[in-house]
Design a protein around this motif. Structure first.
Motif, mmCIF file in Angstrom:
data_model
loop_
_atom_site.group_PDB
_atom_site.id
_atom_site.type_symbol
_atom_site.label_atom_id
_atom_site.label_comp_id
_atom_site.label_asym_id
_atom_site.label_seq_id
_atom_site.Cartn_x
_atom_site.Cartn_y
_atom_site.Cartn_z
ATOM 1 N N ALA A 88 -15.596 19.436 39.267
ATOM 2 C CA ALA A 88 -14.388 19.792 38.515
ATOM 3 C C ALA A 88 -13.390 18.626 38.497
ATOM 4 O O ALA A 88 -12.808 18.309 37.450
ATOM 5 C CB ALA A 88 -13.748 21.029 39.138
ATOM 6 N N ALA A 89 -13.217 17.967 39.656
ATOM 7 C CA ALA A 89 -12.273 16.852 39.747
ATOM 8 C C ALA A 89 -12.715 15.686 38.866
ATOM 9 O O ALA A 89 -11.904 15.084 38.160
ATOM 10 C CB ALA A 89 -12.139 16.397 41.199
ATOM 11 N N LEU A 91 -14.658 15.765 36.156
ATOM 12 C CA LEU A 91 -14.506 16.100 34.734
ATOM 13 C C LEU A 91 -13.037 16.033 34.321
ATOM 14 O O LEU A 91 -12.710 15.558 33.229
ATOM 15 C CB LEU A 91 -15.085 17.492 34.453
ATOM 16 C CG LEU A 91 -16.616 17.595 34.542
ATOM 17 C CD1 LEU A 91 -17.065 19.029 34.349
ATOM 18 C CD2 LEU A 91 -17.305 16.688 33.526
ATOM 19 N N HIS A 92 -12.151 16.475 35.215
ATOM 20 C CA HIS A 92 -10.716 16.449 34.909
ATOM 21 C C HIS A 92 -10.214 15.004 34.770
ATOM 22 O O HIS A 92 -9.522 14.675 33.803
ATOM 23 C CB HIS A 92 -9.958 17.180 36.018
ATOM 24 C CG HIS A 92 -8.479 17.141 35.840
ATOM 25 N ND1 HIS A 92 -7.832 17.873 34.854
ATOM 26 C CD2 HIS A 92 -7.510 16.437 36.483
ATOM 27 C CE1 HIS A 92 -6.536 17.621 34.916
ATOM 28 N NE2 HIS A 92 -6.318 16.760 35.904
ATOM 29 N N VAL A 93 -10.575 14.156 35.725
ATOM 30 C CA VAL A 93 -10.094 12.760 35.695
ATOM 31 C C VAL A 93 -10.675 12.020 34.482
ATOM 32 O O VAL A 93 -9.963 11.271 33.807
ATOM 33 C CB VAL A 93 -10.452 12.024 37.016
ATOM 34 C CG1 VAL A 93 -10.071 10.554 36.946
ATOM 35 C CG2 VAL A 93 -9.776 12.679 38.190
ATOM 36 N N LYS A 95 -11.515 13.259 31.667
ATOM 37 C CA LYS A 95 -10.838 13.736 30.450
ATOM 38 C C LYS A 95 -9.425 13.172 30.345
ATOM 39 O O LYS A 95 -9.021 12.689 29.284
ATOM 40 C CB LYS A 95 -10.802 15.267 30.471
ATOM 41 C CG LYS A 95 -10.540 15.869 29.110
ATOM 42 C CD LYS A 95 -10.561 17.385 29.174
ATOM 43 C CE LYS A 95 -10.169 17.982 27.841
ATOM 44 N NZ LYS A 95 -10.067 19.441 27.910
ATOM 45 N N THR A 96 -8.669 13.217 31.442
ATOM 46 C CA THR A 96 -7.273 12.763 31.384
ATOM 47 C C THR A 96 -7.168 11.243 31.228
ATOM 48 O O THR A 96 -6.290 10.751 30.528
ATOM 49 C CB THR A 96 -6.488 13.196 32.637
ATOM 50 O OG1 THR A 96 -7.243 12.821 33.781
ATOM 51 C CG2 THR A 96 -6.247 14.689 32.659
ATOM 52 N N LYS A 97 -8.071 10.509 31.876
ATOM 53 C CA LYS A 97 -8.027 9.040 31.791
ATOM 54 C C LYS A 97 -8.828 8.506 30.599
ATOM 55 O O LYS A 97 -8.834 7.301 30.354
ATOM 56 C CB LYS A 97 -8.582 8.408 33.080
ATOM 57 C CG LYS A 97 -7.815 8.752 34.328
ATOM 58 C CD LYS A 97 -6.648 7.821 34.558
ATOM 59 C CE LYS A 97 -5.896 8.201 35.814
ATOM 60 N NZ LYS A 97 -4.640 7.449 35.941
ATOM 61 N N ASN A 98 -9.495 9.409 29.908
ATOM 62 C CA ASN A 98 -10.294 9.043 28.732
ATOM 63 C C ASN A 98 -11.312 7.939 29.048
ATOM 64 O O ASN A 98 -11.401 6.934 28.337
ATOM 65 C CB ASN A 98 -9.353 8.596 27.606
ATOM 66 C CG ASN A 98 -9.953 8.874 26.253
ATOM 67 O OD1 ASN A 98 -10.951 9.600 26.150
ATOM 68 N ND2 ASN A 98 -9.376 8.300 25.217
ATOM 69 N N ARG A 101 -18.055 7.700 29.239
ATOM 70 C CA ARG A 101 -19.123 8.406 29.966
ATOM 71 C C ARG A 101 -20.482 7.834 29.587
ATOM 72 O O ARG A 101 -20.650 7.252 28.528
ATOM 73 C CB ARG A 101 -19.084 9.896 29.640
ATOM 74 C CG ARG A 101 -17.956 10.614 30.343
ATOM 75 C CD ARG A 101 -17.814 12.029 29.875
ATOM 76 N NE ARG A 101 -18.920 12.865 30.341
ATOM 77 C CZ ARG A 101 -18.911 14.188 30.193
ATOM 78 N NH1 ARG A 101 -17.891 14.783 29.605
ATOM 79 N NH2 ARG A 101 -19.917 14.911 30.624
#
Lengths: 175, 64
Positions: A88-89, A91-93, A95-98, A101
């Protein structure tokens, strides 16, 4: 044949943390720094180190036979919960930091999801229901996923180096 | 410049750490049997026979 394969996998599992650190170093040195791959592998190494310390601590409690049920619950569920928090962490980072991948880092997250599911299945099988039929599947599965993830990470780092340095060589030749 | 320093640090520490970790003697039965540099540097991690996460496939004894 199968026993021999498991023996080899267990042997390689003895070095997976070292292999992951090697893949991370090679990738950072020769490819890029700010990618999802670097974030996930670095965090995965930290998680594996935490798992090692947790394992040593829980193993030191095995002689308290009156608390074995609690130790079993802590063993399976702490690994599963930390794996899920890790996914979860990450995927969150990302997404937020773009961050960029790639398939290797996605596969690592899938591997950790599989490990979390395996821990929960084994907990249900051994402690909650008490059927105790998934033992060999659990011990081989954890080792197999660890080794597969490490090999994929190292191969991805080597491939990325080949692609990056190869394009640099081509650019120098065409100048 | 900062980038080069960071890469230099990664080179020195990262490859050094991964090198000694890969040099661990996983066939040693106890930490005392393992005389590799890995065990001198990381005595805590040397108490386990596997470096893999999630318990490395090991399990606690079954409760009665």
């Amino acid at each position: 044949m199968w026993d021999r394969l498991v023996e080899y996998l267990v042997f390689i599992d003895g070095f997976t943390l070292g292999l992951n650190i090697l893949a991370l170093c090679l990738y950072v040195m020769f490819v890029r720094f700010n990618t999802a791959f670097v974030l996930i592998v670095a965090s995965g190494v930290a998680l594996d180190l935490f798992h090692q310390i947790l394992k040593i601590y829980l193993k030191s409690l095995f002689h308290f036979t009156e608390y074995l049920h609690l130790i079993n619950v802590a063993w399976y569920l702490s690994f599963a919960i930390t794996d899920l928090i890790f996914i979860a962490a990450m995927l969150h980072v990302i997404k937020t930091k773009n961050l960029i991948r790639d398939r290797a880092s996605d596969l690592m997250l899938v591997g950790y999801m599989a490990l979390a599911c395996l821990q929960v299945f084994r907990y249900t099988d051994r402690i909650a229901i008490g059927t105790d039929v998934l033992g060999p599947f659990y011990s081989t599965g954890v080792v197999m996923i660890n080794v597969t993830v490490s090999c994929v990470l190292l191969l991805h780092a080597l491939r990325s180096i080949y692609v990056t340095t190869g394009s640099k060589v081509a650019w120098l030749i065409n100048r | 410049m900062k980038n080069k320093i960071a890469k230099g640090l990664v080179l020195v520490f990262g490859l050094g750490v991964s090198g000694v970790m890969l040099a661990q003697d996983v066939t040693a039965a106890t930490p005392e049997d393992d005389t590799s540099t890995f065990c001198d540097l990381f005595p805590i991690l040397c108490q386990v026979t596997t470096q893999g996460g999630n318990g490395g496939g090991e399990e606690p004894p079954k409760p009665d």
